[in-house]
Design a protein around this motif. Structure first.
Motif, PDB file in Angstrom:
ATOM      1  N   ARG A 199       0.758  -1.184   0.015  1.00  0.00           N
ATOM      2  CA  ARG A 199       0.014   0.024   0.047  1.00  0.00           C
ATOM      3  C   ARG A 199       0.772   1.353  -0.030  1.00  0.00           C
ATOM      4  O   ARG A 199       0.521   2.173  -0.600  1.00  0.00           O
ATOM      5  CB  ARG A 199      -0.821   0.049   1.121  1.00  0.00           C
ATOM      6  N   ALA A 200       2.265   1.247   0.856  1.00  0.00           N
ATOM      7  CA  ALA A 200       2.875   2.422   0.710  1.00  0.00           C
ATOM      8  C   ALA A 200       3.548   2.618  -0.519  1.00  0.00           C
ATOM      9  O   ALA A 200       3.662   3.709  -1.227  1.00  0.00           O
ATOM     10  CB  ALA A 200       4.102   2.231   1.828  1.00  0.00           C
ATOM     11  N   ARG A 201       3.783   1.314  -1.454  1.00  0.00           N
ATOM     12  CA  ARG A 201       4.532   1.658  -2.789  1.00  0.00           C
ATOM     13  C   ARG A 201       3.452   2.129  -3.516  1.00  0.00           C
ATOM     14  O   ARG A 201       3.950   2.877  -4.489  1.00  0.00           O
ATOM     15  CB  ARG A 201       4.929   0.446  -3.223  1.00  0.00           C
ATOM     16  N   GLY A 203       0.992   4.381  -2.959  1.00  0.00           N
ATOM     17  CA  GLY A 203       1.154   5.826  -2.736  1.00  0.00           C
ATOM     18  C   GLY A 203       2.085   6.649  -3.382  1.00  0.00           C
ATOM     19  O   GLY A 203       2.134   7.500  -4.029  1.00  0.00           O
ATOM     20  N   VAL A 204       3.497   5.911  -3.108  1.00  0.00           N
ATOM     21  CA  VAL A 204       4.586   6.401  -4.021  1.00  0.00           C
ATOM     22  C   VAL A 204       4.254   6.531  -5.407  1.00  0.00           C
ATOM     23  O   VAL A 204       4.870   7.449  -6.142  1.00  0.00           O
ATOM     24  CB  VAL A 204       5.700   5.883  -3.485  1.00  0.00           C
ATOM     25  N   LEU A 205       3.982   5.394  -6.052  1.00  0.00           N
ATOM     26  CA  LEU A 205       3.755   5.353  -7.305  1.00  0.00           C
ATOM     27  C   LEU A 205       2.557   6.303  -7.780  1.00  0.00           C
ATOM     28  O   LEU A 205       2.940   7.154  -8.967  1.00  0.00           O
ATOM     29  CB  LEU A 205       3.267   3.965  -7.734  1.00  0.00           C
ATOM     30  N   LEU A 206       1.607   6.524  -7.264  1.00  0.00           N
ATOM     31  CA  LEU A 206       0.437   7.469  -7.497  1.00  0.00           C
ATOM     32  C   LEU A 206       1.464   8.862  -7.653  1.00  0.00           C
ATOM     33  O   LEU A 206       1.043   9.804  -8.375  1.00  0.00           O
ATOM     34  CB  LEU A 206      -0.374   7.379  -6.462  1.00  0.00           C
ATOM     35  N   ALA A 207       2.136   9.147  -6.435  1.00  0.00           N
ATOM     36  CA  ALA A 207       2.612  10.395  -6.257  1.00  0.00           C
ATOM     37  C   ALA A 207       3.605  10.798  -7.643  1.00  0.00           C
ATOM     38  O   ALA A 207       3.472  11.996  -8.042  1.00  0.00           O
ATOM     39  CB  ALA A 207       3.444  10.639  -4.959  1.00  0.00           C
ATOM     40  N   ALA A 208       4.164   9.805  -7.878  1.00  0.00           N
ATOM     41  CA  ALA A 208       5.122   9.920  -8.957  1.00  0.00           C
ATOM     42  C   ALA A 208       4.433  10.074 -10.234  1.00  0.00           C
ATOM     43  O   ALA A 208       4.982  11.050 -11.127  1.00  0.00           O
ATOM     44  CB  ALA A 208       6.113   8.707  -9.112  1.00  0.00           C
ATOM     45  N   ASN A 239       6.882  -1.098  -6.776  1.00  0.00           N
ATOM     46  CA  ASN A 239       5.606  -1.791  -6.529  1.00  0.00           C
ATOM     47  C   ASN A 239       5.444  -3.153  -6.904  1.00  0.00           C
ATOM     48  O   ASN A 239       4.990  -3.903  -6.044  1.00  0.00           O
ATOM     49  CB  ASN A 239       4.698  -0.713  -7.227  1.00  0.00           C
ATOM     50  N   ARG A 240       6.252  -3.362  -8.140  1.00  0.00           N
ATOM     51  CA  ARG A 240       6.114  -4.888  -8.396  1.00  0.00           C
ATOM     52  C   ARG A 240       6.717  -5.747  -7.447  1.00  0.00           C
ATOM     53  O   ARG A 240       6.211  -6.892  -7.168  1.00  0.00           O
ATOM     54  CB  ARG A 240       6.632  -4.994 -10.055  1.00  0.00           C
TER      55      ARG A 240
END
Length: 606
Positions: A199-201, A203-208, A239-240
């Motif tokens: 879930r944290a990854r 969030g980081v992916l959506l931010a990027a 994320n993967r």
């Protein structure tokens, strides 16, 4: 992280406590689930009855008994299908209503957090709390929730029927699955950690992705597409990798479920035949028991798979709850507060100091909810001043001198570290937000616009205004000629973040929005910066109309704003060092204001 959400069950308990909608009608849904699962054992029981009392009847096959059993089974299955349908409808309806509430409460809480919280955490990560994280909860409740209800009910009912046939065989089945239960308990902590990372990854992916889309113009201008793609690739790969680690752990539990199923079936066949030989079990009972074992194995195997989705949902729910655990450091006093008294507003800063915290209040360095750390150096020190009502004040100073911090304290986007800010004699922490936002309006430097028309953006503060009233308001600001020159007038779309307009035009719309809001105190944070001379003339004319008759504090980048003000306040290194009319302050060429004015004159001549 709160201790209440440190475990999966703790997270679920807190989530249910904060989502009362999920408990609405839960008893009825459980009752329907029970009926639906009871009906599932009708087939094994019917087989046992048909074999023992139909096919193996003492006088030969009893066709009438078989027909009766089949008819009763069909009737029971019809009721079962109807109850299962109603259960799904109720569960979907309740879960959607509940999660809409979760999403709304999470968004409102994020919106109530101070600017410091919102600036310190990446926007994409915050957005993911109310989008993908809540979606993960929704997906689990509507799919995994149904399966868990049915599976748990099926296990319970199947166990009771198996016990009625043979407690020995029932014990054999449970012993076969005992290692799986122990393994799942062992894997649960690993799954919790693994899906927390997933879930944290996300969030980081959506931010990027969000930053890459919003900053597309800057990326192209500087030719850094490759670096941007590499950054996105890194986020996608992270994320993967997190997803793979979580799934690998989940597959381990599912594979062991298959082993348990094989052991249970084999053991029941061996022990069941032995019991049949001894006369302890009839042919029909053994046949029914084998069907019951299949019904027992199916939910066990499915539940190991659902555990995977459950941990993902719990991780998402924990992230939502964690952000709700952050206490806003600028809170609305609500019913305990006061309204600003009617009439013009005066300002009082009583020995006010402010220091930005080393990290965000309420957020520890690891991103968990922790006590606020110590503050950094002061950016405002011992500000003690009074601004009379209906006075137009310009605040000037070099970049980093504390001007914008002053504006945020004045509008209570932040609270001072020491001292008190009061409006019309009322300390700001005692003023209800509803009263404060109606009477005090801040126009920020970027003049943020929503993806709508000019009319919709200006009407944002007062949605009841008609187009004619809006046009009149802009005409009063001297903007009728500008508006008439636009292709669709008030209906001209501004684009996302106002990007269809120039910087100066965005500021004009932001000023018009503040004008129709009709505040008693107007705070302008460099609202005339970065515009061309022609637009500056329009802006200055609009500013004169907007600020007339109301208390105004303008954070001035261009000293032309200071020239038009009743009084100038000069800030240097977080302290007020000069104060007075422009005509008086400019007579001291060696003062801070004198040097600022000389620098500004030199820039305008070049």
């Amino acid at each position: 992280m709160s201790t209440d959400t440190a475990t999966a069950w703790g997270t679920i308990r807190r989530g249910l406590t904060q989502s009362p909608e999920l408990r609405t009608g839960l008893a009825g849904t459980l009752a329907l689930a029970l009926v639906a699962t009871v009906g599932r054992v009708a087939v094994p029981v019917a087989i046992q009855q048909a074999v023992d009392y139909g096919l193996r009847a003492p006088g030969g096959p009893d066709v009438g008994r078989i027909v009766t059993v089949v008819a009763a089974t069909v009737a029971v299955l019809s009721v079962t299908v109807s109850c299962a349908y109603l259960m799904n409808v109720r569960l979907y309806t309740v879960s959607e209503r509940a999660l809409a509430g979760v999403r709304t409460r999470a968004f409102r809480h994020i919106h109530d957090l101070s600017m410091l919280h919102q600036q310190a955490e990446r926007r994409g990560s915050l957005v993911s709390r109310v989008t993908s994280d809540v979606d993960q909860i929704s997906q689990f409740l509507q799919w995994g929730g149904v399966i868990l209800l049915v599976s748990f009910g099926q296990l319970t009912v199947t166990t009771l029927v198996m016990l009625a046939y043979s407690w020995r065989l029932t014990l054999v089945v449970y012993l076969a699955f005992a290692p799986l239960v122990l393994l799942i308990r062992f894997l649960q902590k690993r799954l919790t950690a693994a899906y927390g990372e997933v879930r944290a990854r996300v969030g980081v992916l959506l931010a990027a992705i969000g930053e890459s889309v919003v900053g597309a113009g800057v990326i192209r201008a500087y030719g850094v597409q490759r670096r941007t793609v590499a950054r996105l690739d890194t986020a996608i790969e992270a994320n993967r990798t997190a997803q793979f680690r979580a799934l690998r752990t989940a597959v381990l539990s599912f594979a062991n479920g298959e082993v348990g199923a094989g052991l249970a079936t084999a053991a029941v066949v061996v022990v069941g035949v032995r019991l049949g030989v001894d006369g302890s079990l009839s042919v029909g009972q053994l046949t029914a028991f084998l069907f019951l074992v299949t019904m027992f194995i199916q939910p066990v195997q499915i539940m190991t798979e659902v555990l995977n989705e459950a941990q993902n949902a719990v991780a998402g729910w924990r992230r939502v709850l964690d952000v709700q655990d952050i206490e806003p450091d600028v809170a609305d006093p609500g019913d305990a507060g006061r309204d600003l008294p009617p009439g013009p507003i005066d300002i009082r800063f009583a020995h006010v100091s402010y220091a930005y915290p080393a990290t965000v209040p309420g957020r520890g360095p690891s991103g968990t909810s922790e006590p606020a750390p110590s503050s950094g150096p002061e950016v405002l020190s011992d500000i003690d001043l009074v601004v009379a009502a209906q006075t137009r004040v310009a605040m000037v100073g070099e970049t980093g001198s504390g001007k914008t911090t002053f504006a945020k304290l004045l509008t209570r986007l932040m609270d001072p570290t020491r001292g008190t800010v009061s409006l019309s004699g009322v300390p700001l922490p005692e003023v209800r937000f509803g009263s404060l936002r109606r009477r005090v309006v801040m126009v920020p430097q970027d003049g943020f616009l929503f993806d709508a028309s000019i009319a919709d953006n200006v009407r944002f503060a007062r949605p009841e205004l008609s187009d004619d009233e809006l046009y009149l308001a802009l005409a009063e600001l001297g903007l009728a000629d500008w508006l008439d020159g636009l292709p669709d007038g008030l209906r001209t779309p501004v684009g996302e973040r106002g990007e269809a307009l120039s910087v100066g035009e965005r500021q004009l719309v932001a000023l018009a929005r503040a004008y129709v809001a009709d505040p008693d105190l107007l705070v302008l944070d460099e609202a005339t910066s970065a515009v061309d001379p022609a637009t500056e003339v329009r802006l200055q004319r609009a500013l004169d109309a907007v600020t007339r008759g109301r208390t105004t504090v303008a954070i001035a980048h261009r000293l032309s704003t200071a020239q038009a003000a009743d009084e100038v306040i000069v800030v240097d290194a977080g302290r007020v060092v000069q104060r007075g009319p422009h005509a008086v302050l400019v007579r001291e060429p060696e003062s801070v204001y004198g040097r600022l004015y000389a620098s500004w004159l030199e820039q305008t001549r070049s």
